[in-house]
Design a protein around this motif. Sequence first.
Motif, short mmCIF file in Angstrom:
data_model
loop_
_atom_site.label_atom_id
_atom_site.label_comp_id
_atom_site.label_asym_id
_atom_site.label_seq_id
_atom_site.Cartn_x
_atom_site.Cartn_y
_atom_site.Cartn_z
N ASN A 1 -4.17 -12.82 11.20
CA ASN A 1 -4.34 -11.34 11.04
C ASN A 1 -2.98 -10.50 11.57
O ASN A 1 -2.80 -9.64 10.99
CB ASN A 1 -5.59 -11.14 11.72
CG ASN A 1 -5.80 -9.41 11.78
OD1 ASN A 1 -5.68 -8.94 10.59
ND2 ASN A 1 -6.43 -8.95 12.83
N GLY A 2 -2.60 -11.06 13.02
CA GLY A 2 -1.38 -10.50 13.02
C GLY A 2 -0.33 -10.55 12.37
O GLY A 2 0.59 -9.41 11.96
N VAL B 1 3.59 -8.13 8.01
CA VAL B 1 4.05 -8.47 6.74
C VAL B 1 3.63 -7.59 5.65
O VAL B 1 4.39 -7.00 4.94
CB VAL B 1 3.85 -9.95 6.19
CG1 VAL B 1 4.44 -10.19 4.97
CG2 VAL B 1 4.58 -10.88 7.32
N PHE B 2 2.34 -7.26 5.61
CA PHE B 2 1.88 -6.81 4.49
C PHE B 2 1.47 -5.15 4.84
O PHE B 2 0.64 -4.36 4.03
CB PHE B 2 0.45 -7.34 3.59
CG PHE B 2 0.88 -8.79 3.36
CD1 PHE B 2 1.71 -8.76 2.21
CD2 PHE B 2 0.44 -9.83 3.93
CE1 PHE B 2 2.20 -9.87 1.62
CE2 PHE B 2 0.70 -11.17 3.34
CZ PHE B 2 1.69 -11.17 2.57
N GLY B 3 1.34 -4.89 6.17
CA GLY B 3 0.65 -3.61 6.66
C GLY B 3 1.85 -2.17 6.45
O GLY B 3 1.18 -1.27 6.00
N GLY B 4 3.03 -2.77 6.35
CA GLY B 4 4.14 -1.71 5.78
C GLY B 4 3.93 -0.30 6.96
O GLY B 4 3.63 -0.67 7.96
N LYS B 5 4.43 0.49 6.55
CA LYS B 5 4.48 1.81 7.52
C LYS B 5 3.30 2.76 7.53
O LYS B 5 3.11 3.57 8.38
CB LYS B 5 5.82 2.76 6.90
CG LYS B 5 7.09 2.13 7.16
CD LYS B 5 7.96 3.11 6.79
CE LYS B 5 9.44 2.52 6.84
NZ LYS B 5 10.47 3.28 6.35
N GLY C 1 0.36 1.71 8.26
CA GLY C 1 -0.68 0.85 9.24
C GLY C 1 -1.16 2.09 10.12
O GLY C 1 -2.19 2.35 10.36
N SER C 2 -0.30 2.75 10.74
CA SER C 2 -0.70 3.97 11.63
C SER C 2 -1.26 5.29 10.77
O SER C 2 -1.64 6.24 11.64
CB SER C 2 0.21 4.11 12.85
OG SER C 2 1.54 4.62 12.24
N ASP C 3 -0.74 5.11 9.74
CA ASP C 3 -1.36 6.51 9.04
C ASP C 3 -2.81 6.69 8.78
O ASP C 3 -3.00 7.71 9.02
CB ASP C 3 -0.46 6.37 7.57
CG ASP C 3 -0.79 7.79 6.76
OD1 ASP C 3 -0.57 8.74 7.35
OD2 ASP C 3 -0.98 7.74 5.53
N ILE C 4 -3.49 5.67 8.71
CA ILE C 4 -4.83 5.86 8.63
C ILE C 4 -5.41 6.23 10.03
O ILE C 4 -6.25 7.09 9.89
CB ILE C 4 -5.43 4.31 8.27
CG1 ILE C 4 -5.14 4.04 6.85
CG2 ILE C 4 -6.82 4.43 8.33
CD1 ILE C 4 -5.40 2.65 6.57
N VAL C 5 -4.99 5.70 10.83
CA VAL C 5 -5.54 6.09 12.43
C VAL C 5 -5.03 7.63 12.67
O VAL C 5 -5.72 8.51 13.11
CB VAL C 5 -4.69 5.36 13.51
CG1 VAL C 5 -5.21 5.66 14.90
CG2 VAL C 5 -5.24 4.09 13.21
#
Length: 61
Positions: free
Chosen positions: A27-28, A33-37, A39-43
């Motif tokens: 998961n980490g 690798v696939f989260g990109g930038k 990842g924190s945009d949703i939060v």
Amino acid sequence: MASYIMDLGLIAVLVIGITALMGVMANGVGERVFGGKAGSDIVNRDSRVKTGWKNVGGRKK
């Protein structure tokens, strides 16, 4: 018989523990690798939507 049960328990704990550890590690790696930038945009988007909402439930202070 006792040593058989002890061996079975030890193997069961090791298999479950290694499987759980591999899941966390996968998961980490996947998030990095696939989260990109984004990842924190949703939060951040979730926090913006919830601004001004009243807190409900929980204990009263």
